[in-house]
Design a protein around this motif. Structure first.
Motif, PDB file in Angstrom:
ATOM      1  N   MET A 178       0.829  -1.204   0.000  1.00 58.38           N
ATOM      2  CA  MET A 178       0.000   0.000   0.000  1.00 58.38           C
ATOM      3  C   MET A 178       0.869   1.263   0.000  1.00 58.38           C
ATOM      4  O   MET A 178       0.629   2.206  -0.765  1.00 58.38           O
ATOM      5  CB  MET A 178      -0.916   0.010   1.227  1.00 58.38           C
ATOM      6  N   GLU A 179       1.867   1.268   0.848  1.00 55.95           N
ATOM      7  CA  GLU A 179       2.732   2.440   0.940  1.00 55.95           C
ATOM      8  C   GLU A 179       3.557   2.628  -0.333  1.00 55.95           C
ATOM      9  O   GLU A 179       3.778   3.756  -0.787  1.00 55.95           O
ATOM     10  CB  GLU A 179       3.647   2.306   2.162  1.00 55.95           C
ATOM     11  N   ALA A 214       2.670   1.711  -3.338  1.00 57.20           N
ATOM     12  CA  ALA A 214       1.769   2.214  -4.375  1.00 57.20           C
ATOM     13  C   ALA A 214       1.612   3.725  -4.265  1.00 57.20           C
ATOM     14  O   ALA A 214       1.647   4.450  -5.267  1.00 57.20           O
ATOM     15  CB  ALA A 214       0.413   1.531  -4.278  1.00 57.20           C
ATOM     16  N   GLU A 215       1.449   4.197  -3.045  1.00 59.29           N
ATOM     17  CA  GLU A 215       1.308   5.632  -2.831  1.00 59.29           C
ATOM     18  C   GLU A 215       2.582   6.374  -3.242  1.00 59.29           C
ATOM     19  O   GLU A 215       2.541   7.455  -3.834  1.00 59.29           O
ATOM     20  CB  GLU A 215       0.990   5.887  -1.352  1.00 59.29           C
ATOM     21  N   ARG A 216       3.721   5.751  -2.969  1.00 58.82           N
ATOM     22  CA  ARG A 216       5.016   6.377  -3.272  1.00 58.82           C
ATOM     23  C   ARG A 216       5.320   6.391  -4.761  1.00 58.82           C
ATOM     24  O   ARG A 216       5.732   7.413  -5.315  1.00 58.82           O
ATOM     25  CB  ARG A 216       6.103   5.619  -2.514  1.00 58.82           C
ATOM     26  N   ASP A 270       3.184   5.111  -7.459  1.00 56.44           N
ATOM     27  CA  ASP A 270       2.079   5.244  -8.411  1.00 56.44           C
ATOM     28  C   ASP A 270       1.177   6.438  -8.112  1.00 56.44           C
ATOM     29  O   ASP A 270       0.252   6.722  -8.876  1.00 56.44           O
ATOM     30  CB  ASP A 270       1.247   3.958  -8.429  1.00 56.44           C
ATOM     31  N   GLY A 271       1.425   7.096  -6.996  1.00 58.38           N
ATOM     32  CA  GLY A 271       0.658   8.296  -6.671  1.00 58.38           C
ATOM     33  C   GLY A 271      -0.751   8.040  -6.223  1.00 58.38           C
ATOM     34  O   GLY A 271      -1.599   8.937  -6.253  1.00 58.38           O
ATOM     35  N   VAL A 272      -1.041   6.827  -5.779  1.00 59.31           N
ATOM     36  CA  VAL A 272      -2.390   6.504  -5.327  1.00 59.31           C
ATOM     37  C   VAL A 272      -2.300   5.339  -4.347  1.00 59.31           C
ATOM     38  O   VAL A 272      -1.465   4.444  -4.496  1.00 59.31           O
ATOM     39  CB  VAL A 272      -3.307   6.149  -6.516  1.00 59.31           C
ATOM     40  N   ARG A 273      -3.167   5.361  -3.343  1.00 62.07           N
ATOM     41  CA  ARG A 273      -3.228   4.258  -2.377  1.00 62.07           C
ATOM     42  C   ARG A 273      -4.513   3.474  -2.643  1.00 62.07           C
ATOM     43  O   ARG A 273      -5.612   3.983  -2.408  1.00 62.07           O
ATOM     44  CB  ARG A 273      -3.223   4.799  -0.943  1.00 62.07           C
ATOM     45  N   ASP A 305      -7.692   0.970  -2.319  1.00 58.47           N
ATOM     46  CA  ASP A 305      -8.504   0.566  -1.178  1.00 58.47           C
ATOM     47  C   ASP A 305      -8.081  -0.819  -0.687  1.00 58.47           C
ATOM     48  O   ASP A 305      -8.145  -1.120   0.503  1.00 58.47           O
ATOM     49  CB  ASP A 305      -9.992   0.540  -1.559  1.00 58.47           C
ATOM     50  N   ALA A 311      -3.934   6.256 -10.596  1.00 56.90           N
ATOM     51  CA  ALA A 311      -4.647   7.316  -9.875  1.00 56.90           C
ATOM     52  C   ALA A 311      -5.915   7.721 -10.609  1.00 56.90           C
ATOM     53  O   ALA A 311      -6.951   8.016  -9.995  1.00 56.90           O
ATOM     54  CB  ALA A 311      -3.723   8.519  -9.691  1.00 56.90           C
ATOM     55  N   GLY A 338      -7.139   3.963  -8.071  1.00 54.97           N
ATOM     56  CA  GLY A 338      -6.266   2.948  -7.487  1.00 54.97           C
ATOM     57  C   GLY A 338      -6.428   1.573  -8.087  1.00 54.97           C
ATOM     58  O   GLY A 338      -5.791   0.611  -7.634  1.00 54.97           O
TER      59      GLY A 338
END
Length: 437
Positions: free
Chosen positions: A48-49, A51-53, A55-58, A60, A161, A165
């Motif tokens: 999850m983290e 992906a956020e780092r 791909d710019g999206v977390r 669900d 994003a 997600g």
């Protein structure tokens, strides 16, 4: 726009003189190592983290719900759905014929060796994202795995994003068409690590296949042994072997088609016709500004990985393309079929004016996951055989063992492994109740 390399009058191995994309997988290993270790240690939380780092999206959740697959298919453009359906059908026809029958060899009376072909138990299939969506890569990975009889398979593709997600909806639709319902919104090196170690609902896989960027290739190299891999895919490449009969417009269009993938994609023309080289350059100058991704194409064609290679003759050209060992090789010459039959090293060969690489990318029935970076001289593209393991079943009775025992003992003694011979003689010294008559 594209450089010329003149090999006329040269002899010997031309590999060091040919254009080639530069990829330094080794340097990327230390970048992906902490990513893979994090996935191993923290599982879904790490995914999850990451992906956020990256791909710019977390998302669900890392697993894509079945209803999202169904929705993507329901909303798929009719023409794209029809094209994917045709691609799947043609790929199935080709890959179904790659299945291997069991073979039993009677080596001696009472002694047989049977070769069984056993599918991998579980595979993780990667469909890249980023600049473009690749539903075709879903087809090229899933179809051979299914035709091999793989019992459990999962697809991973980067979260987007733009789509909340989830992976690209066309990728999800392709999974639905192929009846794959285990899909994960995970991209890059972390997807390879997820399949290698398992995370959350995603069980460990025995093998990971599919193309990807430098970080995916580095993760495959790092985790090879923990999980099986197909290959370390590098930048895409096309080589075209052409003579004076080739249509320069076709040649230019095909060079551009591969350059469209990425600024480090390689497009190489090998010809003994200076006139064709000049005409192709003119066509490139005309066509490149008109293509949608002209900036990317210009960078790829102008890079050191691309070029027009002048050779002395068609025979010399064959030597050069065998040395280059292209992922995709087009043959546009007089008597193209007979010339293509003389090629030894290529991931896939496309013959004549009406078999462009684009056909193979989507609807020829062939597989487009192919060896890159010159590895076509020793490796094959993705196929049913990628997902099969040959297992030898040895079945000898007592008399068949006795017949060859002295040879086994002689070889065991020659290798100073006497216990090997003793293991044979122990069976022959005394007849047990379970021995064959």
């Amino acid at each position: 726009m594209i450089s010329r390399i003149d090999l006329r009058g040269t002899s010997g191995d031309p590999r060091d003189l040919l254009p080639r994309a530069e990829t330094d997988v080794a340097s990327a290993l230390e970048t992906v190592r902490p990513i893979c270790d994090d996935v191993r240690d923290r599982g879904v939380d790490a995914l999850m983290e990451l992906a956020e780092r990256f791909d710019g999206v977390r998302p669900d959740a890392i697993r894509v719900p079945r209803e999202e697959l169904d929705s993507a298919l329901a909303n798929l453009d009719h023409n794209v759905r029809a094209a994917l359906h045709e691609s799947i059908q043609r790929a199935r026809a080709v890959h179904r014929d790659q299945r291997r029958p069991e073979t039993k060899t009677r080596v001696t009376p009472g002694g047989t060796v049977t070769e069984r072909w056993v599918p991998v138990g579980r595979v993780g299939l990667y469909a890249p994202g980023g600049r473009a969506a690749y539903p075709s890569s879903v087809v090229m990975n899933v179809v051979p795995a299914q035709e091999a009889g793989v019992g459990s398979l999962a697809v991973a593709s980067p979260p987007q994003a733009e789509y909340g997600g989830l992976p690209h909806p066309t990728v999800l639709a392709a999974c639905a068409l192929l009846e794959v319902d285990e899909v994960y919104a995970v991209g890059g090196a972390q997807a390879v690590a997820m399949f290698a170690y398992g995370a959350g609902e995603c069980a460990r896989a025995d093998m990971v296949t599919g193309p990807g960027n430098l970080w995916v290739a580095a993760a495959k190299r790092l985790l090879k042994g923990t999980v099986g891999i197909d290959a370390e895919a590098g930048p895409t490449e096309i080589a075209i072997l052409a003579d004076e009969t080739a249509n320069p417009g076709y040649v230019a269009a095909d060079l551009i088609s591969q350059a469209e993938h990425d600024s480090v994609a390689a497009s190489v023309l090998v010809t003994h016709s200076p006139q064709l080289a000049t005409e192709v350059e003119a066509e490139l100058n005309r066509r490149v500004p008109e293509t949608k991704h002209s900036e990317r194409v210009t960078e790829a064609l102008g890079g050191r990985q691309s070029g027009i290679v002048l050779v002395d003759s068609l025979v010399h050209g064959l030597t050069v393309v065998d040395a280059y060992a292209a992922e995709h090789l087009e043959v546009m010459t007089a008597e193209a079929r007979s010339v293509a039959a003389r090629v030894r090293n290529a991931g896939a060969i496309f013959v004549g004016d009406h078999s462009p690489v684009s056909l193979g990318d989507y609807c020829a029935g062939s597989n487009h996951v192919l060896p890159t970076g010159g590895s076509a001289c020793h490796s094959s593209g993705l196929s049913v055989l990628t997902f099969l393991r040959g297992v030898h079943v040895v079945d000898y009775d007592r008399s068949a063992l006795a017949e060859v025992a002295h040879h086994v003992v002689a070889l065991a003694d020659a290798e100073d492994l006497p216990a090997h011979g003793e293991a044979v003689n122990a069976r022959l010294e005394h007849r047990g109740s379970g021995d064959d008559e």
